[in-house]
Design an enzyme around this catalytic site. Structure first.
Site, PDB file in Angstrom:
ATOM      1  N   GLY A 314       0.715  -0.968  -0.187  1.00  8.93           N
ATOM      2  CA  GLY A 314       0.374  -0.587  -0.029  1.00  8.93           C
ATOM      3  C   GLY A 314       0.685   1.527   0.090  1.00  8.93           C
ATOM      4  O   GLY A 314       0.461   2.350  -0.485  1.00  8.93           O
ATOM      5  N   MET A 316       4.965   2.877   1.464  1.00  6.24           N
ATOM      6  CA  MET A 316       6.469   2.290   2.211  1.00  6.24           C
ATOM      7  C   MET A 316       6.773   3.236   2.871  1.00  6.24           C
ATOM      8  O   MET A 316       7.028   4.641   2.268  1.00  6.24           O
ATOM      9  CB  MET A 316       7.208   2.076   1.606  1.00  6.24           C
ATOM     10  CG  MET A 316       8.488   1.365   1.962  1.00  6.24           C
ATOM     11  SD  MET A 316       8.075  -0.211   2.733  1.00  6.24           S
ATOM     12  CE  MET A 316       9.936   0.396   4.518  1.00  6.24           C
ATOM     13  N   GLU A 317       7.859   3.095   3.751  1.00 10.85           N
ATOM     14  CA  GLU A 317       7.525   4.399   4.984  1.00 10.85           C
ATOM     15  C   GLU A 317       9.468   4.968   4.843  1.00 10.85           C
ATOM     16  O   GLU A 317       9.789   5.164   6.095  1.00 10.85           O
ATOM     17  CB  GLU A 317       7.212   3.959   6.215  1.00 10.85           C
ATOM     18  CG  GLU A 317       8.502   3.035   7.522  1.00 10.85           C
ATOM     19  CD  GLU A 317       7.750   1.741   6.809  1.00 10.85           C
ATOM     20  OE1 GLU A 317       8.251   1.180   8.380  1.00 10.85           O
ATOM     21  OE2 GLU A 317       6.568   1.887   5.780  1.00 10.85           O
ATOM     22  N   ASN A 318       9.767   5.402   3.885  1.00  7.53           N
ATOM     23  CA  ASN A 318      11.291   5.710   3.056  1.00  7.53           C
ATOM     24  C   ASN A 318      11.563   6.247   3.894  1.00  7.53           C
ATOM     25  O   ASN A 318      10.677   7.663   3.446  1.00  7.53           O
ATOM     26  CB  ASN A 318      11.385   4.862   1.676  1.00  7.53           C
ATOM     27  CG  ASN A 318      10.974   4.098   0.926  1.00  7.53           C
ATOM     28  OD1 ASN A 318      11.598   2.984   1.214  1.00  7.53           O
ATOM     29  ND2 ASN A 318      10.227   4.276   0.846  1.00  7.53           N
ATOM     30  N   GLU A 351       2.103   6.270   7.399  1.00  6.49           N
ATOM     31  CA  GLU A 351       3.502   5.983   7.225  1.00  6.49           C
ATOM     32  C   GLU A 351       3.952   7.344   8.343  1.00  6.49           C
ATOM     33  O   GLU A 351       4.979   7.269   7.718  1.00  6.49           O
ATOM     34  CB  GLU A 351       3.298   6.332   5.711  1.00  6.49           C
ATOM     35  CG  GLU A 351       3.244   5.423   4.757  1.00  6.49           C
ATOM     36  CD  GLU A 351       3.523   4.162   4.992  1.00  6.49           C
ATOM     37  OE1 GLU A 351       4.577   4.569   5.454  1.00  6.49           O
ATOM     38  OE2 GLU A 351       2.356   2.685   5.105  1.00  6.49           O
ATOM     39  N   HIS A 354       5.602   6.660  11.194  1.00  7.47           N
ATOM     40  CA  HIS A 354       7.005   5.828  10.283  1.00  7.47           C
ATOM     41  C   HIS A 354       8.002   6.550  10.621  1.00  7.47           C
ATOM     42  O   HIS A 354       9.424   6.368  11.433  1.00  7.47           O
ATOM     43  CB  HIS A 354       6.642   5.159   9.991  1.00  7.47           C
ATOM     44  CG  HIS A 354       6.043   3.536   9.956  1.00  7.47           C
ATOM     45  ND1 HIS A 354       6.270   3.179  11.354  1.00  7.47           N
ATOM     46  CD2 HIS A 354       5.338   3.099   9.293  1.00  7.47           C
ATOM     47  CE1 HIS A 354       5.548   1.188  10.986  1.00  7.47           C
ATOM     48  NE2 HIS A 354       4.784   1.371   9.590  1.00  7.47           N
ATOM     49  N   GLU A 373       4.781  -1.756  12.985  1.00  7.83           N
ATOM     50  CA  GLU A 373       3.421  -2.312  12.312  1.00  7.83           C
ATOM     51  C   GLU A 373       1.795  -2.212  13.101  1.00  7.83           C
ATOM     52  O   GLU A 373       0.969  -1.300  12.626  1.00  7.83           O
ATOM     53  CB  GLU A 373       3.310  -3.341  11.059  1.00  7.83           C
ATOM     54  CG  GLU A 373       4.648  -3.134  10.599  1.00  7.83           C
ATOM     55  CD  GLU A 373       4.738  -1.664   9.785  1.00  7.83           C
ATOM     56  OE1 GLU A 373       3.967  -0.913   9.398  1.00  7.83           O
ATOM     57  OE2 GLU A 373       5.748  -1.494   8.791  1.00  7.83           O
TER      58      GLU A 373
END
Length: 850
Positions: A314, A316-318, A351, A354, A373
């Site tokens: 869905g 991604m918390e880069n 996100e 994070h 998570e």
């Protein structure tokens, strides 16, 4: 409030402590627990993983053969603790056009500076699908820093199973000394959705290519050789070579560029249409909320969020550059539903949470992924509630997360939140942890004094799988609890008297189910029948969900569970209806191919008709949109259930709207909230003409949420040949993107006509699907689960066993899901055998006589 009794705080507290021993909020406890429990040690801040990361073709370099037992360090999946990375200097050059071999590739080189922690003559670093350049017969160059001489290279080779580049040295590296390792490589910029990969889209007739990344959990090693474990944090210096006229983004500010601190990126036309405006508007307020919530400033200098046409997860918390599916970031009020809007708000909140919890601090290993998570899922509702205070998001966590995850956690094949580190080693095992247990098993704060230490409380919560059922006898005041299992025969190897109704677990604050003595159940049913609003709306939903699941576990009669739905002909609130719809769906899965289906349809038709009429009235004969957020959801339920059960006027309503669109394809007047329901109903009622029209609209859709609705609705047809054609399309990336293949097959399997077709299709194509659609991806487990939800016969169980045998060693991240499917099928078989006749009789007795 009418006469009745809600459980007091004292008794409620006792229930929570007795039931789960984890009554305090996961937010506070997770941090303290992680500090106290050494194996859950948190890694301090360095710099985020780079957003640039590549996917590469297999190398032909070979080395010593690997015996069956992991005696050598390179045969073990965990890195030794002898080395620690300090910094990386990485240059990547993606080629956005095909080469002479018709491949998209990238080239690069990387220098990693690392410190020797303990003396060693062996250097292991992750590398997967990278073709490495040879220097004088070796795959690396090694140099000592700060005057330290580097030992000579003895041998270098790649180990495919554990994905290591192995460097053997003539003499040891010295503890406390610093070295740098240089590698040069070529990789394929593939469309496999992992590592450094390729996404394509068409704009104004021109195909555009995007080079992007998805590195979690174990794909950074497909970008460049690296110490690819979460505790191995380091500083990254990234250089990206790209063509003129393209934009390059990374975690930090681009060198020499000065932009505003909050940016949304997407396809040019999507931005021009304003699809990023809602995300941009809410990002600022959600960031402000988390700064206050964490009592810590946002840790970076900018925040980029980008919507990608092809993305497996869905989002991604880069750190500083969050990647999303288009449906999770873009919003168009003219086309997107309120559900689409809520999804954007909650995913952004998840996100952004994070950026602190997960990036600023990081769990040491994947066995405690829940800490990252589960926490982010919980606080995502808090952030979204702050951004959209009228949506009542704190209540929706019960509906969206808790009720759903309880159905998984009630299986004997469930798993604890936390595992031993040594039990989570391979990339496939790691991917299996990305499930609903990890994401959704969270509890809210209870205002009680904790009698035990943090570690004792948290061990009960995270090291034990499942959850309890609390049984309350209102005649004796006795309260007891035991492990709740949907199949009570399954083997797990890992106050005062009251004269009126009583409800416990008010607003479902605790993660447990509640059972009552038969007299109290009767009083509750009577209250629901006479004046249901006296019971809080969340508890009306809870009573339905608890009763159905207690019945599955043989703790109450199935007919008692069905009786909790009788008041729904007077109910207009979303949560009770949604809970009933989900629980009755199990009855449809078990009986939509049997004689029970007719009376069941007639009963649901009777119950939902008043709801359908209610929304017709409050919307001015379907001309307005309900004001309340959850009313908009319940309007969808009203039309969907009414059309599927044949309520008078419903099919004419949806097919009329759809035909109006067919007649004028450029103007779609169907409310965004209702589009999927209308599309599905009209396609189910129609034939090839309606299907082909929807397909052409799907292929031409420029808004991802609209494309998703059409893609799912196409599976609603009742024509087997159309469903088979659609299944073939699923493995044609030009028709269905790879990111959507598994979800589309699952949608087809959700159709009772499509389920056997999809199951036969996947069995026949499994080898191709596994090797070309990512056997280690997060979605693979969902594919098995979605295909087998209806399984309830011995024949189907034997088919599953045969599938397991035929594909041993080629199940990847679907391994656990297959075991759960076998368990579910056995439980379904038992349940149908016991309940079919009484369910048939009950529905016949409650269905209208005509």
């Amino acid at each position: 409030m009418g006469k009745g009794l809600f459980l007091s705080k004292v008794v409620a507290a006792a229930c929570v402590v007795a039931a789960i021993g984890a009554a305090a909020t996961i937010i506070a406890l997770s941090v303290v627990y992680a500090q106290e429990k050494s194996k859950n040690e948190m890694t301090p801040q360095s710099t985020a993983n780079p957003t640039i990361s590549p996917t590469i073709s297999p190398t032909t370099t070979t080395g010593p053969t690997t015996p069956s037992t992991p005696k050598e360090p390179w045969q073990r999946y965990r890195l030794p603790k002898s080395l620690a990375p300090v910094s990386y200097n990485v240059t990547l050059w993606p080629r956005l056009e095909r080469n002479a071999d018709n491949l998209f590739v990238f080239t690069g080189h990387s220098t990693v500076v690392f410190r020797c922690v303990t003396e060693t003559d062996l250097l292991l670093i992750h590398s997967n699908k990278l073709n490495l350049t040879s220097f004088d017969g070796y795959l690396v160059k090694l140099r000592g820093l700060n005057g330290e001489a580097a030992p000579g290279l003895k041998a270098t080779w790649l180990v495919k199973p554990t994905q290591y580049l192995v460097v053997q040295l003539h003499s040891p590296l010295q503890a406390g000394s610093t070295y740098e390792l240089f590698t040069e490589f070529v990789g394929e910029l593939a469309d496999d959705l992992g590592g450094f990969y390729r996404s394509e889209y068409v704009e104004d007739g021109v195909t555009k290519v995007v080079a992007t990344t998805q590195m979690q959990p174990t794909d950074a090693r497909k970008a460049f050789p690296c110490f690819d474990e979460p505790a191995m944090k380091a500083v990254f210096h990234m250089t990206l070579i790209h063509p003129h006229g393209t934009v390059a983004l990374s975690n930090s500010m681009n060198y020499g560029k000065f932009f505003s601190h909050i940016r949304i990126w997407a396809r040019k036309k999507a931005i021009e249409e304003g699809q990023g405006a809602y995300a941009l508007e809410k990002t600022g307020s959600i960031l402000a909320f988390f700064e206050n919530y964490y009592n810590s400033s946002y840790p970076l200098t900018k925040s980029d969020q980008i919507a990608l046409p092809d993305f497996s997860a869905g989002a991604m918390e880069n750190w500083g550059l969050i990647t999303y599916r288009e449906t999770a970031l873009l919003y168009n009020p003219a086309v997107s539903s309120n559900g689409d809007k809520e999804w954007v708000a909650t995913v952004i909140s998840h996100e952004l949470a994070h950026m602190w919890f997960g990036n600023l601090v990081t769990t040491r290993w994947w066995n405690d992924l829940w800490l990252n998570e589960g926490f982010a899922t919980y606080v995502s509702y808090l952030g979204a509630d702050f951004a959209e205070p009228k949506w009542n998001m704190k209540d929706l966590i019960v509906q969206n997360e808790i009720i759903g995850v309880m159905s998984v956690d009630a299986l004997a094949s469930s798993h604890p939140l936390s595992s031993k580190e040594e039990d989570v080693l391979t990339p496939e095992h790691i991917s299996e942890l990305f499930d609903s247990i990890t994401y959704s098993k969270a509890v809210e704060k209870a205002d009680i004094t904790l009698p035990h230490s943090i570690e004792v409380i948290m061990n009960r919560w995270i090291l034990q799988m499942g959850f309890p059922v609390v049984t309350i006898n209102t005649q004796t005041g006795e309260i007891n609890q035991k492990h709740f299992l949907l199949d009570p025969e399954s083997v797990v190897d890992r106050p005062s008297e009251f004269n009126d109704w009583l409800v416990a677990n008010i607003d479902t604050k605790g993660f447990y189910r509640v059972n009552y003595d038969s007299d109290n159940w009767e009083r509750l049913l009577a209250k629901l029948s006479s004046r249901h609003v006296d019971i809080p709306v969340i508890n009306r939903a809870q009573l339905i969900d608890d009763a159905f699941n207690l019945a599955r576990a043989k703790m109450v009669d199935t007919t008692l569970a069905l009786r909790t739905t009788k008041f729904l002909d007077k109910e207009v609130e979303y949560m009770p209806w949604e809970t009933a719809r989900r629980n009755l769906n199990y009855f449809y899965l078990m009986f939509d191919r049997s004689e029970v289906y007719g009376p069941m349809q007639a009963y649901v038709n009777k119950q939902v008709t008043p709801l359908f009429n209610h929304f017709q009235n409050i919307t001015g004969n379907w001309t307005n949109i309900p004001e309340n957020h959850t009313d908009q959801y319940n309007q969808v339920n009203a039309i969907s259930m009414a059309c599927s059960t044949g309520v008078k006027g419903c099919e004419q309503l949806t097919t009329g709207w759809f035909k109006e669109w067919q007649d004028n394809p450029h103007i779609n007047k169907i409310s965004p909230n209702l589009r999927y329901t209308v599309y599905c109903s009209a396609i189910a009622a129609g034939g090839v003409k309606e299907w082909d029209f929807a397909w052409s609209m799907f292929k031409n859709a420029t808004i991802a949420t609209e494309a998703d609705k059409l893609m799912s609705a196409l599976s609603c047809t009742k024509q087997p040949w159309l469903l088979n054609r659609y299944l073939d399309y699923c493995l044609m990336p030009g028709n269905i993107r790879k990111q959507d293949a598994t979800s589309t097959i699952i949608s087809i399997a959700g159709n009772p006509i499509g389920q056997p077709l999809a199951w036969a299709f996947v069995r026949a194509k499994w080898d191709y699907i596994f090797n070309n659609y990512g056997g280690g991806s997060f979605s693979f487990g969902g594919l098995i689960s979605g295909l087998t939800r209806r399984f309830s016969s011995e024949f189907e169980y034997q088919q599953l066993l045969q599938f397991k045998e035929d594909n041993a060693g080629q199940l990847g991240s679907a391994t656990t899901s297959l075991e759960q499917a076998l368990e579910r099928t056995k439980a379904n078989m038992k349940w149908v055998a016991v309940n079919k006749q009484q369910v048939f009789d009950w529905f016949k007795s409650e269905a209208p006589t005509n």
